[in-house]
Design an enzyme around this catalytic site. Structure first.
Site, PDB file in Angstrom:
ATOM      1  N   ARG A  72      40.070  32.583  49.520  1.00 24.49           N
ATOM      2  CA  ARG A  72      40.532  31.315  48.676  1.00 24.49           C
ATOM      3  C   ARG A  72      41.421  30.700  48.889  1.00 24.49           C
ATOM      4  O   ARG A  72      42.525  31.531  50.242  1.00 24.49           O
ATOM      5  CB  ARG A  72      41.128  31.711  47.006  1.00 24.49           C
ATOM      6  N   TYR A 201      33.983  28.752  52.211  1.00 24.11           N
ATOM      7  CA  TYR A 201      33.423  30.167  51.804  1.00 24.11           C
ATOM      8  C   TYR A 201      33.762  30.174  50.004  1.00 24.11           C
ATOM      9  O   TYR A 201      33.812  29.547  49.937  1.00 24.11           O
ATOM     10  CB  TYR A 201      34.634  30.580  51.674  1.00 24.11           C
ATOM     11  N   LYS A 210      35.013  30.615  40.324  1.00 23.61           N
ATOM     12  CA  LYS A 210      36.472  30.599  39.751  1.00 23.61           C
ATOM     13  C   LYS A 210      36.957  28.730  39.479  1.00 23.61           C
ATOM     14  O   LYS A 210      37.758  28.473  38.268  1.00 23.61           O
ATOM     15  CB  LYS A 210      37.451  31.013  41.217  1.00 23.61           C
ATOM     16  N   HIS A 230      39.990  36.457  33.388  1.00 22.53           N
ATOM     17  CA  HIS A 230      39.343  36.192  34.486  1.00 22.53           C
ATOM     18  C   HIS A 230      39.582  38.419  34.268  1.00 22.53           C
ATOM     19  O   HIS A 230      40.707  39.276  34.700  1.00 22.53           O
ATOM     20  CB  HIS A 230      41.038  36.311  35.266  1.00 22.53           C
ATOM     21  N   SER A 252      44.462  41.213  42.184  1.00 24.63           N
ATOM     22  CA  SER A 252      43.137  41.584  43.456  1.00 24.63           C
ATOM     23  C   SER A 252      43.210  42.717  43.427  1.00 24.63           C
ATOM     24  O   SER A 252      45.371  43.346  43.444  1.00 24.63           O
ATOM     25  CB  SER A 252      42.817  40.742  44.122  1.00 24.63           C
ATOM     26  N   ALA A 253      42.629  44.007  44.176  1.00 25.70           N
ATOM     27  CA  ALA A 253      43.387  45.582  44.804  1.00 25.70           C
ATOM     28  C   ALA A 253      43.112  46.426  43.684  1.00 25.70           C
ATOM     29  O   ALA A 253      44.114  47.423  44.197  1.00 25.70           O
ATOM     30  CB  ALA A 253      43.890  45.108  45.822  1.00 25.70           C
ATOM     31  N   CYS A 254      42.483  45.940  42.435  1.00 27.71           N
ATOM     32  CA  CYS A 254      43.400  47.374  41.268  1.00 27.71           C
ATOM     33  C   CYS A 254      42.030  47.942  41.306  1.00 27.71           C
ATOM     34  O   CYS A 254      42.035  48.094  40.065  1.00 27.71           O
ATOM     35  CB  CYS A 254      44.043  46.539  40.165  1.00 27.71           C
ATOM     36  N   LYS A 256      38.964  46.763  40.015  1.00 28.09           N
ATOM     37  CA  LYS A 256      38.377  45.675  38.815  1.00 28.09           C
ATOM     38  C   LYS A 256      36.768  46.664  38.600  1.00 28.09           C
ATOM     39  O   LYS A 256      36.300  46.928  37.673  1.00 28.09           O
ATOM     40  CB  LYS A 256      38.436  44.774  39.070  1.00 28.09           C
ATOM     41  N   THR A 257      36.040  45.839  40.139  1.00 28.41           N
ATOM     42  CA  THR A 257      34.423  46.088  40.122  1.00 28.41           C
ATOM     43  C   THR A 257      34.157  47.463  39.373  1.00 28.41           C
ATOM     44  O   THR A 257      33.624  48.052  39.352  1.00 28.41           O
ATOM     45  CB  THR A 257      33.746  45.601  41.260  1.00 28.41           C
ATOM     46  N   ASP A 281      34.337  40.436  36.692  1.00 26.53           N
ATOM     47  CA  ASP A 281      35.328  39.372  36.961  1.00 26.53           C
ATOM     48  C   ASP A 281      35.330  38.087  35.733  1.00 26.53           C
ATOM     49  O   ASP A 281      36.818  38.489  35.522  1.00 26.53           O
ATOM     50  CB  ASP A 281      34.472  38.599  38.133  1.00 26.53           C
ATOM     51  N   ASN A 376      37.832  40.833  53.401  1.00 27.81           N
ATOM     52  CA  ASN A 376      37.672  39.336  52.848  1.00 27.81           C
ATOM     53  C   ASN A 376      36.008  39.152  52.893  1.00 27.81           C
ATOM     54  O   ASN A 376      35.604  38.665  52.017  1.00 27.81           O
ATOM     55  CB  ASN A 376      38.358  38.859  51.620  1.00 27.81           C
ATOM     56  N   ARG A 378      31.601  40.143  51.982  1.00 27.58           N
ATOM     57  CA  ARG A 378      31.270  40.240  50.947  1.00 27.58           C
ATOM     58  C   ARG A 378      29.916  40.618  50.384  1.00 27.58           C
ATOM     59  O   ARG A 378      29.515  39.791  51.295  1.00 27.58           O
ATOM     60  CB  ARG A 378      31.681  39.055  49.429  1.00 27.58           C
ATOM     61  N   ARG A 409      49.378  47.419  40.179  1.00 27.72           N
ATOM     62  CA  ARG A 409      49.187  48.670  40.838  1.00 27.72           C
ATOM     63  C   ARG A 409      50.778  48.570  40.891  1.00 27.72           C
ATOM     64  O   ARG A 409      51.562  47.875  41.079  1.00 27.72           O
ATOM     65  CB  ARG A 409      48.853  48.280  41.846  1.00 27.72           C
ATOM     66  N   ASP A 505      37.221  58.955  36.450  1.00 27.98           N
ATOM     67  CA  ASP A 505      38.326  60.062  35.842  1.00 27.98           C
ATOM     68  C   ASP A 505      38.784  59.022  34.649  1.00 27.98           C
ATOM     69  O   ASP A 505      39.180  58.726  34.081  1.00 27.98           O
ATOM     70  CB  ASP A 505      39.384  60.758  36.296  1.00 27.98           C
TER      71      ASP A 505
END
Ligand code: OXD
Ligand code: MN
Length: 601
Positions: A72, A201, A210, A230, A252-254, A256-257, A281, A376, A378, A409, A505
Site C-alpha cells: 500500500r 498490488y 481497505k 480494523h 501491522s506486525a503484531c 493479527k491473523t 482484518d 509483503n 501474500r 508492540r 498461549d
C-alpha cells in the site's frame, strides 16, 4: 455484454466509466464458475498468472507484481472531502474538484485495447442488514479473481441493492503504466467513490478492502450510526458450548491473523475450549435490536502475509491457503511448481524462482542477504477453507461482541493485559495505540509510532470526529457496550528477550478477558485500569517459563514510565492532532488528567 442489473444508477455510472476509459470490450462478472474459470485460463495463457501444481495446490494460481508495486502507498493515498478540515490531520487531502480534474485525463482512454471487467460485489453476507454493495470496474483479471475470493461477487450482490437504490460504492481501477510517480489511491467519501490508478498490488486495487470496507465505510458508519474498524473477530467456545465473541485491533506486525486463528494450549483444548475465526482484518459493528453490539466480517477471504506463516505459527492459515488460492510475490519451488517463503520451513528450494522472477539457487541466494519471497508477499484464500471458520461466518445478523481489544508492540510500559475503567477511558486507550518499530523494518529500532485504533491509514475523515463517534457509540450502547481491554504480547526483559510466550498461549489472556466480561473474576484497580491478580492468569503447563517474578514484570504498572507515557500522549494530542486540525473531544483530554491524577494519588 449486457448489463446484469436494471438499476439505472449503476448502469449510468458504468456507462460514464466506459465513456471515460474507452475499453475495447466490457465484461460483467456474473459470479459463475464457468466465467471465472475462463478468466483463469485466459490469465494463464497470457502469462499474467501461473497455474501451480494442481495436485499439491488444487485451484491455486501465482502472480508477480511489478517490483515497484508491492505494498500500500500511504503517501499517495488521499481522502478528498470538500473541506480539508473534514479529512483531518491523519490524511492526505486535495479538493475533490481538483483531484477529479487531475485524474480524469489520466483515465481518458486508459482502457483502449483492453477489456473492462465490471464486478458487482457485496461486503458482508448477501441479505445482511449490515452488508453494503460495491461495483468495481477494472482492466485486470488478477483483480477480478482476487475480488472473487475476498468478497461475494456477481449478480447476487445486486439482490442487496435492488433496482432503484443509489447506495453503492463506485470503484474505478486502471493499471495504466504502473508508474509509481502517477500512482493514486483516492477516496471521495462524500461521493461514495474510489479511484485507483497505476497500481496492480492488492491493497491498492482490491477496492472492497481497505478503500471501501475501512476508509469509505468508516465515513458511512459515522453518518449512519455504526462502526467500521480494523479488527479481527473471533469466538471462544467454552466447554459448556457457549461462544463469546471478541474483536481486536493491532497495528501491522503484531500477529493479527495468528490471533484470529489461535489454537489454544493443551490444557484448554483438553477441557473443551475452541477458538473460531469470524474475520482476520475488518469488522463492521452495529447495535442490534436487543441493544447489544453485533459484528460482521465484510470480507469473504483472507489476504494474508505469507512470510512467517508455518505449521507452528499458524497451521490454520497455512491449510486455508492450500486450495483455490492466489499467491502473490512469494517464491516458486521449480522442482514441484509449488510455493515457498521465508520461515515456511528450513529448506528453501535449491531450484527456485525468486519473487521478481529470476531463477536462483535458493540457499545461495538467501546467503547473499536476499529473501526469496517479498516480505509483503501474500496469499489470497477463501474463508470457507479455514479449518476453524466460525459457524456464524455467514450469519446476516453478525455475532454479539462481549469485548474489544487494542494492542501494540511495546517493550516496556504496557502490561500484558488491562481492562479500561469505562467506555470513555477505553476510547482513550484506543486513541493511544502505538507500536515500537522492529529491526525487521527500515529505520531506527524502538521508535514509537502512534496508530490510533490501528486505523491511522484507514480513517476516512477527521480523526477527532472519529474519536467523537466512538464516544457517541458508547453513549448509545450504554450498559450493553462491550468491555474494552488493552494487551501487549511483546514485553521484554532487560536483555531484550520476550517474556510472554504469545501465539496459542494468548488464550490464557482471552480467558481472563472473558471471565471479566462475565463478572466471574476480580481485578486490581490501578491508575491505568483493571489488572489481573497474578493467580487469575492460568499458567498450567508454562509455570517453568512464566515464573512468579516474570508474572510480576508482565503485570507491572511503573509510575515513572506511565508518567512519561501520559506526557507523550499530551504531546501527540497537541502537536500531531489538535495543532494540525484534529478536533479532539474534551472527554479524551480529560482522560489524560484522570490517569495523571490516579498516578499521583
Ligand atoms: C493489511 C494491512 O494488508 O493492514 O491488512 O496492511
Ligand atoms: Mn489490515
Amino acid at each position: 455484454m449486457a448489463t446484469l442489473t436494471k438499476n439505472p444508477n449503476v448502469n449510468k455510472w458504468v456507462d460514464e466509466m466506459i465513456a471515460l476509459t474507452k475499453p475495447d470490450k466490457v465484461v460483467w462478472i456474473d459470479g459463475s464458475d464457468e466465467q471465472l474459470e475462463a478468466l483463469r485460463d485466459e490469465a494463464v495463457s497470457t502469462g499474467e498468472m501461473i497455474r501451480l501444481n494442481q495436485e499439491k495446490l488444487p485451484g491455486c494460481l501465482y502472480h508477480r507484481t511489478n517490483p515497484n508495486d508491492v505494498a500500500r502507498v500511504e503517501d499517495r493515498t488521499f481522502i478528498c472531502t470538500r473541506t480539508k478540515e473534514d479529512a483531518g490531520p491523519t490524511n492526505n487531502w486535495m479538493d475533490p474538484k481538483e483531484m477529479y480534474a487531475m485524474l480524469t485525463p489520466m483515465y481518458d482512454g486508459v482502457m483502449k485495447g483492453r477489456t473492462m471487467y465490471v464486478i458487482p460485489y457485496s461486503m458482508g453476507p448477501i441479505g445482511s442488514p449490515l452488508a453494503k454493495v460495491g461495483v468495481e470496474v477494472t482492466d485486470s483479471i488478477y483483480v477480478v479473481l482476487n475480488m472473487d475470493i475476498m468478497t461475494r461477487v456477481g449478480v447476487k450482490a445486486f439482490e442487496n441493492l435492488g433496482d432503484t437504490s443509489d447506495d453503492f460504492v463506485r470503484g474505478l481501477h486502471a493499471r495504466a503504466d504502473i508508474d509509481p510517480e502517477k500512482r493514486y489511491i483516492v477516496q471521495f467519501p462524500e461521493d461514495n467513490t474510489i479511484w485507483s490508478i497505476n497500481s496492480g498490488y492488492g491493497g491498492n486495487v482490491l477496492l472492497g478492502k481497505k478503500c471501501f470496507a475501512l476508509r469509505i465505510a468508516s465515513f458511512q458508519g459515522k453518518n449512519e450510526g455504526w462502526m467500521a474498524e480494523h479488527m479481527l473477530i473471533l469466538g471462544v467456545e467454552k466447554p459448556d458450548g457457549e461462544i463469546k465473541y471478541i474483536t481486536a485491533a493491532f497495528p501491522s506486525a503484531c500477529g493479527k491473523t495468528n490471533l484470529a486463528m489461535l489454537i489454544p494450549p493443551k490444557c484448554y483444548t483438553e477441557a473443551g475450549y475452541k477458538v473460531w475465526t469470524v474475520g482476520d482484518d475488518i469488522a463492521w459493528l452495529k447495535q442490534g435490536d436487543d441493544g447489544k453490539l453485533y459484528a460482521i466480517n465484510p470480507e469473504n477471504g483472507f489476504f494474508g502475509v505469507a512470510p512467517g506463516t508455518n505449521e507452528k505459527s499458524n497451521p490454520n492459515a497455512l491449510h486455508t491457503a492450500m486450495k483455490n488460492s492466489i499467491f502473490t510475490n512469494v517464491a516458486i519451488d521449480n522442482s514441484q511448481n509449488t510455493v515457498w517463503w521465508e520461515k515456511l520451513d528450513k529448506n528453501p528450494p535449491v531450484d527456485a524462482t525468486e519473487w521478481k522472477g529470476a531463477k536462483v539457487n535458493g540457499p545461495e541466494y538467501i546467503a547473499q542477504c536476499n529473501t526469496l519471497a517479498h516480505p509483503n508477499s501474500r496469499f489470497t484464500a477463501p474463508a470457507e477453507n479455514c479449518p476453524c471458520i466460525s459457524k456464524e461466518f455467514n450469519n446476516p445478523q453478525g455475532v454479539p461482541i462481549s469485548a474489544m481489544i487494542f494492542g501494540g508492540r511495546r517493550a516496556s510500559t504496557t502490561p500484558l493485559v488491562y481492562q479500561s475503567l469505562d467506555w470513555v477511558h477505553g476510547t482513550y486507550v484506543g486513541s493511544a495505540v502505538s507500536s515500537e518499530t522492529t529491526a525487521a523494518a527500515a529505520g531506527a529500532v524502538g521508535v514509537l509510532r502512534h496508530d490510533p485504533m490501528a486505523m491511522k491509514p484507514f480513517i476516512g475523515y477527521n480523526v477527532g470526529d472519529y474519536w467523537q463517534h466512538w464516544l457517541d457509540m458508547g453513549k448509545k450502547l450504554g450498559d450493553n457496550a462491550p468491555k474494552i481491554f488493552n494487551v501487549n504480547w511483546f514485553k521484554q526483559d532487560e536483555n531484550g528477550n520476550f517474556i510472554w510466550p504469545g501465539f496459542g498461549d494468548n488464550m490464557r489472556v482471552l480467558d481472563w478477558i472473558i471471565k471479566r466480561c462475565e463478572g466471574k473474576v476480580d481485578a486490581v484497580e490501578t491508575a491505568i485500569g483493571y489488572l489481573p491478580k497474578p493467580e487469575d492468569i492460568n499458567l498450567t503447563g508454562i509455570e517453568d517459563e512464566v515464573t512468579p517474578e516474570i508474572m510480576d514484570k508482565l503485570l507491572k504498572v511503573d509510575k515513572d514510565l506511565w508518567t512519561k507515557e501520559i506526557a507523550e500522549m499530551r504531546r501527540y494530542y497537541k502537536e500531531d492532532i489538535a495543532d494540525k486540525g484534529g478536533r479532539i473531544p474534551k472527554e479524551l483530554w480529560e482522560q489524560l488528567d484522570r490517569i495523571e491524577a490516579n498516578l499521583n494519588k
